[in-house]
Design an enzyme around this catalytic site. Structure first.
Site, PDB file in Angstrom:
ATOM      1  CG  ASP A  38       8.596   6.054  20.381  1.00  0.00           C
ATOM      2  OD1 ASP A  38       8.397   5.571  21.508  1.00  0.00           O
ATOM      3  OD2 ASP A  38       8.142   7.231  20.058  1.00  0.00           O
ATOM      4  CG  ASP A  39       5.845   3.236  23.249  1.00  0.00           C
ATOM      5  OD1 ASP A  39       6.925   3.781  24.044  1.00  0.00           O
ATOM      6  OD2 ASP A  39       4.886   4.113  23.442  1.00  0.00           O
ATOM      7  CB  CYS A  76      10.847   7.255  24.415  1.00  0.00           C
ATOM      8  SG  CYS A  76       9.552   8.480  25.238  1.00  0.00           S
ATOM      9  CG  HIS A 140      11.085  12.705  23.846  1.00  0.00           C
ATOM     10  ND1 HIS A 140      10.827  11.755  24.310  1.00  0.00           N
ATOM     11  CD2 HIS A 140      10.701  13.858  24.549  1.00  0.00           C
ATOM     12  CE1 HIS A 140       9.894  12.014  25.352  1.00  0.00           C
ATOM     13  NE2 HIS A 140       9.856  13.391  25.365  1.00  0.00           N
TER      14      HIS A 140
END
Length: 550
Positions: A38-39, A76, A140
């Site tokens: 993530d990122d 995301c 998410h």
């Protein structure tokens, strides 16, 4: 102009096509493991130019195919919707992140903020064709029970419903809009263990699911496992011992780190020595920072590196489990970051809501990285990670959408080398379906109409039968928060959110440093027309206000 987004009448497949495995019985179908960071920045891991200790990921990348022109959405949840659906994020229901939908987008089709029911998820497709389907980590893609991963094809799942959380598990809540909610197999959990750390626990749960399902009645079935880390997404938090291993590593600053990583990318053959790198966009150069600001910034990067290091160790734990159970050699492993590095500076952000995220946190120097701190590392370090590309997460520039990725685990002809053809996260569904021997659903799945798959299979490319995944006339668009782009062959038009198009030849100028719009008006007009077609087909609504521009 040709457009891959124009579809002819789609034939309806009989439901029986999805009732049982379709591969030949004598052929052992592959397992699939998708690992999402993530990122994570493009050059954060060693195999892509970084100095962080990532031996497990590096080994996988070396054995597999480094996808050096792999692209995602700019953030995301739009990326995750494409990963699981094989279609554009606007058609999958995530034209904007659920938390950041503009007033003029609310209530409009494609801006539901969750994975729409009219898409067939990869877990649903593989599960209906004889696969065990397992998820551990970030979801998410919806908060309600009917949007839960357990309702979207994952037979076993431990998940964080929202987009981010305290990595040590503090502030668990059932308040779906503002809280941090965990579910297992569709049931909301009251909390997480006291020794919870996100990367550790997500890996532990996936290993558990792999072991338990292999021992169960479906143990002979292949698996599709989705390991969705929340590291290194802010808040930057890591075990203290991990942080200490990086003490002093970044004292020279983000500009020195950027130069070192660019040099290493050249040495690894990832970029040419004469590649022009886009100048970083900074409020302050490193030398303009005060002594205290430099000290704090270096510590934040130390924490970030510790998170990546810890993520790598947990990837190693999962790989060890696959080897222990003799599944490793038959597992296709795809690793990717969900967008470019995060350039947000929480402490100095002017965006409402963002600049209050660290309210109540103890961000004193000695406490940074602990469970009670709340920091991000800012645009300097982010652009060291995205270089030579332009900008970072949230932008449709190369820095926001070209991410680290590699695929391995099969004897692909390109294994052990670079895969420089343009590829998209939407390609994962058709690629895995082809490898599994499952036919394209052609817009029909289990008696309901679903969005057709828009991505393209990598299988011919990975096997060395083709030099491209997309034809030179295909157009591939993206948009988020009003930042837009469209790619056709080696050409790309980019609008970082100003409303004005710039034109680049990405093959010659991957850093998007030379705007060729004035010199190539016909090319600009062609791609702009392609954008109009794409935008109409997927239902883009440009936000009426600037929602998220770090």
């Amino acid at each position: 102009m040709r457009s891959r987004f124009l579809f002819a009448m789609l034939a309806v497949l009989p439901l029986a096509a999805f009732a049982a495995p379709v591969a030949a019985k004598s052929e052992k179908r592959p397992n699939f493991l998708v690992i999402v960071a993530d990122d994570l920045g493009y050059s954060d891991i060693g195999a892509f130019g970084g100095e962080i200790d990532t031996p497990n990921l590096d080994a996988l990348a070396k054995k597999g195919v480094k996808l050096t022109a792999f692209h995602t959405a700019p953030t995301c949840s739009p990326t995750r919707s494409m990963l699981l659906s094989g279609t554009d994020n606007h058609l999958a229901g995530v034209g904007a992140m659920a938390e950041l939908i503009a007033p003029n987008q609310r209530g409009k089709p494609g801006f539901e903020g969750y994975l729409r029911p009219n898409v067939a998820s990869l877990a649903e497709l593989l599960g209906a064709n004889g696969y065990r389907t397992l998820l551990s980590g970030k979801w998410h893609l919806g908060l309600t029970p009917d949007q839960d991963p357990h309702a979207r094809g994952f037979q076993r799942s431990f998940t964080l419903l929202q987009g981010g959380h305290n990595h040590f598990g503090l502030a668990t809540s059932n308040a779906l809009i503002k809280g941090t909610t965990y579910r297992e197999n569709g049931d909301t959990l009251p909390g997480v263990p006291q020794d919870f750390y996100s990367s550790d626990y997500f890996a532990t749960k996936l290993v558990q699911y792999l072991d338990e399902t292999k021992q169960g009645v479906d143990g002979a079935k292949p698996f599709f496992a989705y390991l969705a880390f929340t590291a290194p997404h802010w808040p930057l938090q890591a075990p203290k011992a991990d942080i200490e291993r990086y003490r002093g590593r970044y004292d020279a600053g983000f500009e020195v780190l950027r130069a070192r990583r660019l040099k290493r990318q050249v040495e690894l053959g990832l970029i040419d020595a004469d590649t022009a790198a886009h100048a970083p966009v900074l409020k302050k150069d490193w030398d303009a920072l005060s002594v205290e600001e430099k000290k704090t910034a270096a510590r934040d990067m130390e924490i970030y590196a510790a998170m990546v290091d810890r993520l790598d160790k947990n990837v190693g734990r999962v790989i060890a489990e696959l080897k222990r159970t003799d599944e490793y050699d038959n597992t296709v492993i795809l690793f990717l970051a969900d967008n470019g590095a995060e350039g947000l500076d929480i402490a100095h952000s002017e965006m409402a809501g963002i600049n209050t995220l660290d309210d109540g946190a103890d961000n004193s120097f000695d406490n940074r990285g602990s469970a009670t701190s709340y920091v991000a590392y800012g645009p300097g370090w982010a652009q060291a990670a995205t270089a030579p590309s332009w900008l970072f997460k949230a932008y449709a520039t190369e820095g926001g959408t070209r991410t680290v990725a590699f695929v391995g685990g099969k004897d692909f002809k390109r294994s052990g080398g670079l895969g420089g053809a343009f590829t998209s996260v939407a390609d994962v569904v058709p690629t895995f379906l082809e490898l599994a021997g499952v036919p394209d659903h052609k817009g029909q799945f289990q008696g309901r109409a679903v969005e057709p798959i828009r991505g393209k299979s990598w299988v011919p490319y990975l096997k060395g039968k083709t030099d491209r995944v997309y034809a030179t006339g295909d157009t591939i668009g993206t948009e988020l928060f009003g930042s837009r782009a469209l790619r056709q062959g080696d050409w790309k038009i980019t609008d970082p959110g100003t409303g004005a198009w710039q034109l680049f030849n990405i093959a010659e100028d991957p850093g998007e440093t030379r705007d060729l719009a004035k010199d190539n008006p016909e090319r600009l007009a062609e791609l702009t027309a392609g954008w109009d077609v794409y935008a109409k087909e997927v239902g883009i609504i440009i936000p009426s206000v600037k929602i998220y521009q770090p």
